[in-house]
Design a protein around this motif. Sequence first.
Motif, PDB file in Angstrom:
ATOM      1  N   ILE A  81       0.821  -1.210   0.000  1.00  0.00           N
ATOM      2  CA  ILE A  81       0.000   0.000   0.000  1.00  0.00           C
ATOM      3  C   ILE A  81       0.856   1.261   0.000  1.00  0.00           C
ATOM      4  O   ILE A  81       0.475   2.275  -0.578  1.00  0.00           O
ATOM      5  CB  ILE A  81      -1.013  -0.005   1.170  1.00  0.00           C
ATOM      6  N   PHE A  82       2.028   1.187   0.606  1.00  0.00           N
ATOM      7  CA  PHE A  82       2.919   2.350   0.616  1.00  0.00           C
ATOM      8  C   PHE A  82       3.317   2.729  -0.806  1.00  0.00           C
ATOM      9  O   PHE A  82       3.229   3.890  -1.199  1.00  0.00           O
ATOM     10  CB  PHE A  82       4.168   2.085   1.466  1.00  0.00           C
ATOM     11  N   TRP A  83       3.741   1.736  -1.618  1.00  0.00           N
ATOM     12  CA  TRP A  83       4.171   2.021  -2.988  1.00  0.00           C
ATOM     13  C   TRP A  83       2.988   2.384  -3.871  1.00  0.00           C
ATOM     14  O   TRP A  83       3.120   3.199  -4.781  1.00  0.00           O
ATOM     15  CB  TRP A  83       4.983   0.876  -3.567  1.00  0.00           C
ATOM     16  N   GLU A  84       1.837   1.784  -3.597  1.00  0.00           N
ATOM     17  CA  GLU A  84       0.631   2.208  -4.324  1.00  0.00           C
ATOM     18  C   GLU A  84       0.348   3.677  -4.056  1.00  0.00           C
ATOM     19  O   GLU A  84       0.026   4.424  -4.976  1.00  0.00           O
ATOM     20  CB  GLU A  84      -0.585   1.389  -3.877  1.00  0.00           C
ATOM     21  N   PHE A  85       0.464   4.060  -2.801  1.00  0.00           N
ATOM     22  CA  PHE A  85       0.200   5.454  -2.447  1.00  0.00           C
ATOM     23  C   PHE A  85       1.235   6.387  -3.064  1.00  0.00           C
ATOM     24  O   PHE A  85       0.895   7.473  -3.535  1.00  0.00           O
ATOM     25  CB  PHE A  85       0.147   5.627  -0.921  1.00  0.00           C
ATOM     26  N   VAL A  86       2.489   5.961  -3.106  1.00  0.00           N
ATOM     27  CA  VAL A  86       3.534   6.773  -3.741  1.00  0.00           C
ATOM     28  C   VAL A  86       3.211   6.949  -5.225  1.00  0.00           C
ATOM     29  O   VAL A  86       3.267   8.072  -5.759  1.00  0.00           O
ATOM     30  CB  VAL A  86       4.938   6.147  -3.541  1.00  0.00           C
ATOM     31  N   LYS A  87       2.858   5.859  -5.925  1.00  0.00           N
ATOM     32  CA  LYS A  87       2.496   5.959  -7.341  1.00  0.00           C
ATOM     33  C   LYS A  87       1.246   6.821  -7.524  1.00  0.00           C
ATOM     34  O   LYS A  87       1.153   7.597  -8.475  1.00  0.00           O
ATOM     35  CB  LYS A  87       2.279   4.565  -7.940  1.00  0.00           C
ATOM     36  N   PHE A  88       0.310   6.684  -6.596  1.00  0.00           N
ATOM     37  CA  PHE A  88      -0.913   7.484  -6.631  1.00  0.00           C
ATOM     38  C   PHE A  88      -0.576   8.969  -6.492  1.00  0.00           C
ATOM     39  O   PHE A  88      -1.086   9.807  -7.233  1.00  0.00           O
ATOM     40  CB  PHE A  88      -1.836   7.030  -5.494  1.00  0.00           C
ATOM     41  N   LEU A  89       0.304   9.287  -5.545  1.00  0.00           N
ATOM     42  CA  LEU A  89       0.716  10.682  -5.358  1.00  0.00           C
ATOM     43  C   LEU A  89       1.456  11.224  -6.565  1.00  0.00           C
ATOM     44  O   LEU A  89       1.226  12.369  -6.981  1.00  0.00           O
ATOM     45  CB  LEU A  89       1.563  10.824  -4.101  1.00  0.00           C
ATOM     46  N   VAL A  90       2.337  10.421  -7.150  1.00  0.00           N
ATOM     47  CA  VAL A  90       3.063  10.851  -8.347  1.00  0.00           C
ATOM     48  C   VAL A  90       2.071  11.132  -9.474  1.00  0.00           C
ATOM     49  O   VAL A  90       2.174  12.159 -10.162  1.00  0.00           O
ATOM     50  CB  VAL A  90       4.112   9.797  -8.773  1.00  0.00           C
ATOM     51  N   SER A  91       1.100  10.242  -9.653  1.00  0.00           N
ATOM     52  CA  SER A  91       0.069  10.445 -10.678  1.00  0.00           C
ATOM     53  C   SER A  91      -0.670  11.749 -10.446  1.00  0.00           C
ATOM     54  O   SER A  91      -0.917  12.524 -11.378  1.00  0.00           O
ATOM     55  CB  SER A  91      -0.936   9.288 -10.664  1.00  0.00           C
ATOM     56  N   ASN A  92      -1.035  11.996  -9.206  1.00  0.00           N
ATOM     57  CA  ASN A  92      -1.787  13.205  -8.889  1.00  0.00           C
ATOM     58  C   ASN A  92      -0.929  14.461  -8.949  1.00  0.00           C
ATOM     59  O   ASN A  92      -1.433  15.531  -9.281  1.00  0.00           O
ATOM     60  CB  ASN A  92      -2.490  13.057  -7.541  1.00  0.00           C
ATOM     61  N   LEU A  93       0.353  14.329  -8.655  1.00  0.00           N
ATOM     62  CA  LEU A  93       1.246  15.478  -8.820  1.00  0.00           C
ATOM     63  C   LEU A  93       1.378  15.856 -10.295  1.00  0.00           C
ATOM     64  O   LEU A  93       1.403  17.046 -10.637  1.00  0.00           O
ATOM     65  CB  LEU A  93       2.614  15.191  -8.210  1.00  0.00           C
ATOM     66  N   ILE A  94       1.436  14.851 -11.146  1.00  0.00           N
ATOM     67  CA  ILE A  94       1.471  15.114 -12.587  1.00  0.00           C
ATOM     68  C   ILE A  94       0.208  15.877 -12.995  1.00  0.00           C
ATOM     69  O   ILE A  94       0.277  16.908 -13.669  1.00  0.00           O
ATOM     70  CB  ILE A  94       1.617  13.795 -13.384  1.00  0.00           C
ATOM     71  N   VAL A 127      -9.243  12.553 -16.954  1.00  0.00           N
ATOM     72  CA  VAL A 127      -8.726  11.682 -18.014  1.00  0.00           C
ATOM     73  C   VAL A 127      -7.319  11.199 -17.664  1.00  0.00           C
ATOM     74  O   VAL A 127      -7.021   9.999 -17.736  1.00  0.00           O
ATOM     75  CB  VAL A 127      -8.729  12.410 -19.381  1.00  0.00           C
ATOM     76  N   ILE A 128      -6.472  12.114 -17.259  1.00  0.00           N
ATOM     77  CA  ILE A 128      -5.098  11.759 -16.902  1.00  0.00           C
ATOM     78  C   ILE A 128      -5.091  10.753 -15.751  1.00  0.00           C
ATOM     79  O   ILE A 128      -4.412   9.723 -15.801  1.00  0.00           O
ATOM     80  CB  ILE A 128      -4.289  13.010 -16.522  1.00  0.00           C
ATOM     81  N   ASN A 129      -5.861  11.042 -14.713  1.00  0.00           N
ATOM     82  CA  ASN A 129      -5.876  10.180 -13.533  1.00  0.00           C
ATOM     83  C   ASN A 129      -6.410   8.788 -13.829  1.00  0.00           C
ATOM     84  O   ASN A 129      -5.839   7.794 -13.373  1.00  0.00           O
ATOM     85  CB  ASN A 129      -6.665  10.821 -12.404  1.00  0.00           C
ATOM     86  N   PHE A 130      -7.518   8.690 -14.572  1.00  0.00           N
ATOM     87  CA  PHE A 130      -8.069   7.369 -14.862  1.00  0.00           C
ATOM     88  C   PHE A 130      -7.032   6.506 -15.560  1.00  0.00           C
ATOM     89  O   PHE A 130      -6.822   5.346 -15.190  1.00  0.00           O
ATOM     90  CB  PHE A 130      -9.346   7.441 -15.710  1.00  0.00           C
ATOM     91  N   LEU A 131      -6.384   7.051 -16.559  1.00  0.00           N
ATOM     92  CA  LEU A 131      -5.388   6.275 -17.304  1.00  0.00           C
ATOM     93  C   LEU A 131      -4.223   5.853 -16.415  1.00  0.00           C
ATOM     94  O   LEU A 131      -3.797   4.693 -16.453  1.00  0.00           O
ATOM     95  CB  LEU A 131      -4.886   7.087 -18.499  1.00  0.00           C
ATOM     96  N   LEU A 132      -3.726   6.763 -15.604  1.00  0.00           N
ATOM     97  CA  LEU A 132      -2.601   6.417 -14.728  1.00  0.00           C
ATOM     98  C   LEU A 132      -3.006   5.422 -13.640  1.00  0.00           C
ATOM     99  O   LEU A 132      -2.257   4.490 -13.339  1.00  0.00           O
ATOM    100  CB  LEU A 132      -2.015   7.682 -14.098  1.00  0.00           C
ATOM    101  N   TYR A 133      -4.187   5.576 -13.053  1.00  0.00           N
ATOM    102  CA  TYR A 133      -4.643   4.634 -12.018  1.00  0.00           C
ATOM    103  C   TYR A 133      -4.829   3.242 -12.596  1.00  0.00           C
ATOM    104  O   TYR A 133      -4.396   2.250 -12.019  1.00  0.00           O
ATOM    105  CB  TYR A 133      -5.975   5.063 -11.398  1.00  0.00           C
ATOM    106  N   LYS A 134      -5.499   3.171 -13.730  1.00  0.00           N
ATOM    107  CA  LYS A 134      -5.830   1.885 -14.336  1.00  0.00           C
ATOM    108  C   LYS A 134      -4.582   1.154 -14.850  1.00  0.00           C
ATOM    109  O   LYS A 134      -4.436  -0.038 -14.657  1.00  0.00           O
ATOM    110  CB  LYS A 134      -6.807   2.114 -15.499  1.00  0.00           C
TER     111      LYS A 134
END
Length: 139
Positions: A81-94, A127-134
């Motif tokens: 979950i830590f790395w998921e959250f890091v990737k999630f934050l990076v996606s949202n920072l973008i 649009v950006i978030n859906f693609l990065l999350y999925k």
Amino acid sequence: MERISELIEYIYNGKLKHISRFGTVGIANTLIDFFVFTVFYKIIGVNYVFSQAIGYSCGVINSFVFNRKWTFEVKNANNNIFWEFVKFLVSNLISLVITMLVIDYLVKNLQLNVYISKIIVTLIAQVINFLLYKLWVFS
């Protein structure tokens, strides 16, 4: 009436499940984002670019919890979950950087209303978030 419930069931649990659930979570995130944005921009008087960052960040917290548990149904205990959250934050920072640049451009250069600009950048972020999350965060 039964056909309506079948349609709703298909949308939320069928082939459109991820998109429809993402959309529902996105509506909640957007409401939180717009509320916080408005409080900071109109009531407190914070610059619209910084108000965008604050509102967006509040929506992000809601987004991680509900997209992880409900939209993409992450159940694998092996997922870190830590790395998921890091990737999630990076996606949202973008997304945040893009939306901050675009909202500033729309307001300053195209002289669009701040709230019209906010709606436009919110759609871009979805649009950006859906693609990065999925494809990256919850895959």
